[in-house]
Design a protein around this motif. Structure first.
Motif, PDB file in Angstrom:
ATOM      1  N   VAL A   1      -3.317 -12.610  -1.114  1.00  0.00           N
ATOM      2  CA  VAL A   1      -4.231 -11.666  -1.764  1.00  0.00           C
ATOM      3  C   VAL A   1      -5.489 -12.387  -2.242  1.00  0.00           C
ATOM      4  CG1 VAL A   1      -4.519 -10.187  -3.796  1.00  0.00           C
ATOM      5  CG2 VAL A   1      -2.431 -10.031  -2.433  1.00  0.00           C
TER       6      VAL A   1
ATOM      7  N   GLU B   1      -5.781  -3.007   0.190  1.00  0.00           N
ATOM      8  CA  GLU B   1      -4.357  -2.986  -0.145  1.00  0.00           C
ATOM      9  C   GLU B   1      -3.466  -2.904   1.095  1.00  0.00           C
ATOM     10  OE1 GLU B   1      -6.857  -2.104  -3.372  1.00  0.00           O
ATOM     11  OE2 GLU B   1      -6.609  -0.884  -1.566  1.00  0.00           O
TER      12      GLU B   1
ATOM     13  N   TYR C   1      -3.312  -6.388   2.340  1.00  0.00           N
ATOM     14  CA  TYR C   1      -2.500  -7.189   1.426  1.00  0.00           C
ATOM     15  C   TYR C   1      -1.009  -6.999   1.703  1.00  0.00           C
ATOM     16  CZ  TYR C   1      -6.655  -7.645  -1.650  1.00  0.00           C
ATOM     17  OH  TYR C   1      -7.887  -7.926  -2.178  1.00  0.00           O
TER      18      TYR C   1
ATOM     19  N   SER D   1       1.488  -9.787   3.480  1.00  0.00           N
ATOM     20  CA  SER D   1       2.529 -10.322   2.604  1.00  0.00           C
ATOM     21  C   SER D   1       3.919  -9.948   3.101  1.00  0.00           C
ATOM     22  CB  SER D   1       2.329  -9.809   1.179  1.00  0.00           C
ATOM     23  OG  SER D   1       1.067 -10.189   0.668  1.00  0.00           O
TER      24      SER D   1
ATOM     25  N   ALA E   1       2.150  -8.271  -3.229  1.00  0.00           N
ATOM     26  CA  ALA E   1       0.787  -7.911  -2.837  1.00  0.00           C
ATOM     27  C   ALA E   1       0.162  -6.925  -3.810  1.00  0.00           C
ATOM     28  CB  ALA E   1       0.797  -7.325  -1.416  1.00  0.00           C
TER      29      ALA E   1
ATOM     30  N   ALA F   1      -2.802  -7.509  -6.499  1.00  0.00           N
ATOM     31  CA  ALA F   1      -4.043  -6.753  -6.296  1.00  0.00           C
ATOM     32  C   ALA F   1      -4.503  -6.033  -7.551  1.00  0.00           C
ATOM     33  CB  ALA F   1      -3.855  -5.749  -5.163  1.00  0.00           C
TER      34      ALA F   1
END
Length: 596
Positions: free
Chosen positions: A47, A146, A149, A153, A182, A186
């Motif tokens: 991230v 997102e 991410y 991940s 993640a 975030a």
């Protein structure tokens, strides 16, 4: 390799040998927790790196100051604002042409991986998705990071679990740990990340998965804070006090947010459908979408990127109703066009931004409808963020905990919970899908969540059937049949025609129970046939087969290769199907409870 491992100390061999690590993880919860901590740290690092690359692209392309958010930047060059999304669309189109020749299989996201593939997720595909997401966001398309991410991940977590040869249940948990890390990183919100994994990626909450997921979320948050500091904090400022009279307005706001979420999802679908029906190649669609985004950004550059800066800019700023309506409409359109035209990204943060705008818009009308309401526009914005996000993304507890971790106020959290539940129930009752599951539905998948249904699809008729089927020609006489198949030799015989196609099923008990008279000469074998038009296909799963058995009240059915040729390839009984189905159900139950 094995000689090298045998020369190492015993503890080192355990750490390097996947088989030994797998045994350690299966015998102790601490093993899985330790792996989850590693996954969380890697997720936090992913991230941080992706956010740094995105910010570097914004600074280089749009010439903004260091640390300045694109959607709240001032003095942007109008030519750059228009051309940057178009250039990003061209890059994505070129990447699409490369991937079309290189990667033939469709890319799988974490929800689909856990629902259908037991947590198996391609790390290469995840990296590709992350790169596409960075190009989209970096060049100003109205999407968040997102999706990249969680994809990256979760892909890292799945690859690590595959190397450790983890069983299906543990691998699914580990993929959830990657997604939890993640989202936690975030938003600097460990509880939000953990429940995002439980509700959207793993599909259920269990005691067995609690510790690994929470540890991963905490580890990711700590690692990201070390690298980027407070860059992901959402500061809502002063928000006032909640009173009992404020719950009814929050519930009504939840209904409005549900309607807004459905409209946004339908808007994305409409644009995608229009693009598919057109003769425009998928390689050119992102560039055309970039033109629309660029034109909208010329009117108001707050539609660019995910909207972090714009959200902070608008939370405590007084705006007129026409300005709020215009910004909400443009951001909704920009996000729908970006996703629908082929830009890669998600609507998580965009839904937070649009929810905040919808909440503030509702705040201006609430005093005229709810006389005793005391909520400030900021509280309405926070409640709107949670309610619209749950309508689009799903995860009621995820969005409730996000409100808690943003405000740190329990009273506002309860208020948000009321709106979130209202919005979630309204969407499920009227629409039935979140954004991710709606897109699965459009592809023809029946996935409603990340619950593990892949094992059902793997338990097919082709795997369950017997291939040693007793067959007889449909033109055989009854006397010949009795000579060929003695009573007790078998229970059923499948009839086939001259081309070996299925013609029905004979029960030996029917043949031998019929009186043997002169009329046998006129009675054919086909007159005893059952289920002439009822067969199973190898691709059917056990649940579908069980439903057919129940509907026909049949004990066994023939299996044919397809409905066109109808060549007999096997036979399946109801008792065997139900027994294997029950065994697999019990196995999944024991996996969830940690018994195996």
């Amino acid at each position: 390799m094995f000689t090298y491992l045998s020369s190492l100390p015993s503890r080192a061999r355990i750490l390097l040998d996947p088989g030994q690590m797998r045994l350690l993880i299966r015998r102790s919860e601490f093993g899985l927790i330790a792996v989850a901590a590693v996954v969380g740290a890697l997720a936090g690092l992913a991230v941080a790196v992706m956010s740094w690359i995105s910010q570097a692209l914004h600074e280089a392309i749009f010439d903004i100051g260091s640390g300045e958010r694109l959607s709240s930047a001032t003095g942007l060059d109008r030519g750059t604002v228009l051309l940057a999304p178009i250039a990003g669309g061209i890059l994505l189109g070129l990447l699409f042409l490369v991937l079309r020749k290189w990667r033939k299989k469709p890319m799988v996201d974490p929800i689909e991986a856990n629902a259908l593939h037991g947590g198996r997720l391609s790390l290469t595909d995840s990296i590709v998705v992350a790169v596409q997401n960075l190009i989209s966001n970096g060049f100003g398309a109205s999407v968040g990071l997102e999706a990249g991410y969680t994809q990256l991940s979760s892909g890292i977590a799945s690859k690590l679990g595959f190397l450790l040869q983890l069983r299906r249940a543990d691998l699914r948990i580990l993929v959830g740990c990657g997604a939890a890390g993640a989202i936690a990183a975030a938003f600097n919100a460990p509880l939000t990340g953990a429940f995002y994994a439980f509700e959207l990626i793993i599909g259920t909450y269990t005691i067995l998965s609690l510790a690994p997921v929470v540890v991963s979320a905490l580890a990711a948050t700590i690692v990201t804070r070390l690298f980027v500091g407070d860059a992901f904090l959402l500061d809502v400022g002063d928000f006032g006090v909640v009173m009992p009279a404020d719950y009814l307005p929050a519930i009504v706001l939840g209904i409005f947010c549900a309607g807004g979420g459905i409209l946004i999802m339908q808007g994305v679908t409409f644009i995608e459908e229009m693009a598919r029906k057109s003769s425009i190649s998928p390689a050119f669609r992102p560039a055309l979408g970039g033109i629309a985004v660029g034109l909208l950004a010329l009117i108001d550059h707050q539609v660019l990127s995910a909207g972090h800066g714009a959200l902070h800019l608008n939370l405590n700023q007084n705006m007129t109703i026409p300005a709020l309506l215009a910004l909400l409409a443009m951001k909704s359109l920009a996000s729908a066009v970006s996703i629908g035209s082929g830009f890669r990204g998600g609507l998580f943060f965009a839904s937070l931004f649009m929810g905040a705008l919808l909440g503030k818009l509702f705040a201006y009308s609430a005093p005229y409808i709810f006389v005793h309401a005391t909520l400030t526009p900021v509280i309405y914005a926070v409640v709107g963020m949670s309610a619209l996000s749950v309508a689009i993304i799903g995860g009621p507890l995820t969005m409730t905990f996000l409100a808690l971790e943003i405000t740190g106020d329990f009273a506002i959290t309860v208020l948000a919970l009321a709106a979130v539940i209202t919005s979630s129930v309204t969407v499920r009752s009227t629409f039935g899908y979140s954004f991710a599951t709606w897109r699965f539905h459009l592809r023809g998948e029946s996935i409603r969540s990340a619950h593990d249904v892949g094992w059902i699809r793997n338990l097919t008729v082709g795997r369950l059937m017997r291939s040693d089927v007793r067959t007889a020609p449909v033109g055989m006489s009854l006397d010949e049949f009795r000579k060929e198949f003695r009573l007790g030799a078998t229970q059923r015989v499948v009839l086939v025609d001259e081309e070996r196609r299925y013609a029905g099923m004979i029960l030996l008990s029917d043949i031998y129970a019929a009186p043997r008279e002169d009329s046998d000469e006129t009675r054919t074998l086909a007159s005893f046939a059952r289920y002439q038009n009822d067969v199973l296909l190898p691709t059917m799963n056990a649940k579908q087969a069980a439903a057919i058995f129940d509907n026909l009240e049949a004990e066994a059915l023939a299996v044919v290769n397809n409905q066109t040729e109808r060549k007999v390839v096997g036979q399946l009984s109801e008792s065997h199907t139900l027994r294997r189905y029950s065994e697999e159900l019990d196995r999944r139950r024991r996996e969830i409870s940690g018994e195996i």
